[in-house]
Design a protein around this motif. Structure first.
Motif, PDB file in Angstrom:
ATOM      1  N   VAL A  74     -19.783  -6.078  35.164  1.00 16.55           N
ATOM      2  CA  VAL A  74     -18.859  -5.311  34.341  1.00 16.55           C
ATOM      3  C   VAL A  74     -17.819  -4.613  35.207  1.00 16.55           C
ATOM      4  N   LYS A  77     -15.629  -0.652  35.270  1.00 15.39           N
ATOM      5  CA  LYS A  77     -15.731  -0.099  33.916  1.00 15.39           C
ATOM      6  C   LYS A  77     -17.036   0.684  33.779  1.00 15.39           C
ATOM      7  N   VAL A  90     -21.487  -1.205  27.419  1.00 15.44           N
ATOM      8  CA  VAL A  90     -21.263  -2.012  28.622  1.00 15.44           C
ATOM      9  C   VAL A  90     -22.166  -3.242  28.641  1.00 15.44           C
ATOM     10  N   ASP A  93     -20.156  -5.914  27.099  1.00 12.76           N
ATOM     11  CA  ASP A  93     -19.227  -6.416  28.110  1.00 12.76           C
ATOM     12  C   ASP A  93     -19.913  -7.403  29.043  1.00 12.76           C
ATOM     13  N   SER A 198     -12.922  -6.209  30.524  1.00 11.28           N
ATOM     14  CA  SER A 198     -13.687  -5.670  31.666  1.00 11.28           C
ATOM     15  C   SER A 198     -13.017  -6.006  32.991  1.00 11.28           C
ATOM     16  N   THR A 234     -15.538  -5.815  25.416  1.00 11.29           N
ATOM     17  CA  THR A 234     -14.901  -7.123  25.517  1.00 11.29           C
ATOM     18  C   THR A 234     -15.244  -7.975  24.295  1.00 11.29           C
TER      19      THR A 234
END
Length: 363
Positions: A74, A77, A90, A93, A198, A234
């Motif tokens: 990731v 981020k 996350v 992502d 990301s 994302t």
């Protein structure tokens, strides 16, 4: 002075005293098991707890499969998630960065494994992270069949953690992408991004620092806090693209727009001697990009080479097929624009040119 005999006059030193809590790790696994079960798909064999995850390609319905694998993280981020105290997205992502890479080869993402490392295991933070990974797997249609949790005191600062993901998919041999017949006159379609995805978060964090805003401040370009806006996960394109590939048989090439932006990624799906000419007036970039450009005074070239600038995935198809491919993607839930054309380019390489990029940052 003669050293003491082993253990003499010394208190016992346990693994937990050294900073590793095996009981906490076991407790986290118990939280993970139902999350993994929620991602089950045809082909999965067994469950969590073995030394390896098992998957039956024949049971998944493949005849002559080619395996396609991908791994990613990731990036920084994660620092936004850590500093904002928001670990919930996350994991999405993480899955997205892996499965979006393998679907561009025409592969159906089958299963996913994750690696979660931290200095001190906090069960609730770990549960929220893995819940995000499971959500990403559900969106992608792949199964979470294993992973690793590593508690490594001394390796990470207090509260820090890191993530890595590993996706494996398969495609029938004759359905692999990109196809060899990408030619001048083909159309380039762009699928909308959900935000910065990301990539480029070292630059994002630099702009935030320059702006003087805290992550809990109101977002200057959207609703909620700045941290929440920057952590928009994302977009995962796997199910939608596979649906369009199967419905039309007319997608020639795909490019996942990650680090390097459109100029750096679109050529990866083109044969040598082809150039993609894109017109930025044909799509609308999310507001985050205008804010980054203005607040950081970021040069246009850096914007284009760092961020997706509003296009998370590119599709190449013949002009005569463009309308039905676009409709198939819209029917699958995507926002799609015709953003360019394929033309003859330098003989020894593939290329991508983005025209009128300044239009992306205008209010």
């Amino acid at each position: 002075m003669k050293p003491d005999a082993p253990g003499h006059n010394r208190p016992p030193l346990t693994y937990k005293d050294a900073g590793v809590d095996i009981d906490a790790g076991d407790a986290l696994v118990e939280h993970i098991k139902p999350l993994a079960r929620s991602t089950h798909r045809r082909g999965v064999m067994g469950g969590l707890g073995g030394f390896g995850g098992l998957f039956d390609l024949k049971a998944a319905g493949f005849r002559d499969p080619i395996l396609v694998s991908g791994t990613d993280g990731v990036g920084t981020k994660l620092k936004v998630a850590i500093e904002a105290g928001i670990p919930d997205t996350v994991g999405i992502d993480l899955v997205a960065m892996c499965v979006n890479d393998i679907v561009v080869q025409g592969a159906d993402p089958l299963f996913f494994l994750d690696y979660y490392a931290t200095g001190h295991l906090e069960i609730e933070t770990g549960r929220r992270i893995v819940a995000g990974i499971a959500e990403g797997c559900r969106r992608a249609g792949c199964a979470l069949i294993g992973g690793e949790t590593a508690e490594m005191p001394g390796m990470y600062a207090e509260g820090d953690y890191d993530l890595a993901g590993f996706a494996v998919g398969a495609a029938e041999r004759e359905q692999l992408l990109p196809r060899a017949d990408i030619a001048a006159g083909d159309v380039v379609l762009g699928l909308a991004a959900s935000g910065a995805h990301s990539n480029g978060y070292s630059l994002v964090r630099g702009v935030v620092k320059r702006s003087g805003l805290a992550f809990d401040a109101a977002s200057p370009f959207g609703s909620g806090s700045l941290g929440e806006a920057l952590l928009e996960p994302t977009r995962i394109y796997a199910r939608q693209l596979l649906s369009a590939i199967r419905a039309t048989g007319a997608i020639k090439g795909l490019a996942h727009i990650t680090g390097g932006g459109l100029p750096g990624n679109v050529p990866r799906c083109l044969p040598d001697g082809r150039r993609a000419r894109l017109d930025a007036r044909r799509w609308t970039a999310p507001a985050v990009f205008g804010w980054l450009r203005q607040a950081g005074n970021v040069p246009v070239a850096d914007m284009l080479r760092t961020f997706n600038c509003g296009i998370g995935m590119v599709v190449v198809t013949a002009k005569d097929d463009a309308a039905r491919v676009r409709q198939a993607l819209v029917d699958a839930g995507e926002t799609v624009e015709e953003i360019g054309v394929i033309e003859a380019g330098p003989a020894a390489e593939a290329d991508c040119v983005v025209e009128h990029a300044d239009s992306l940052w205008r209010n």
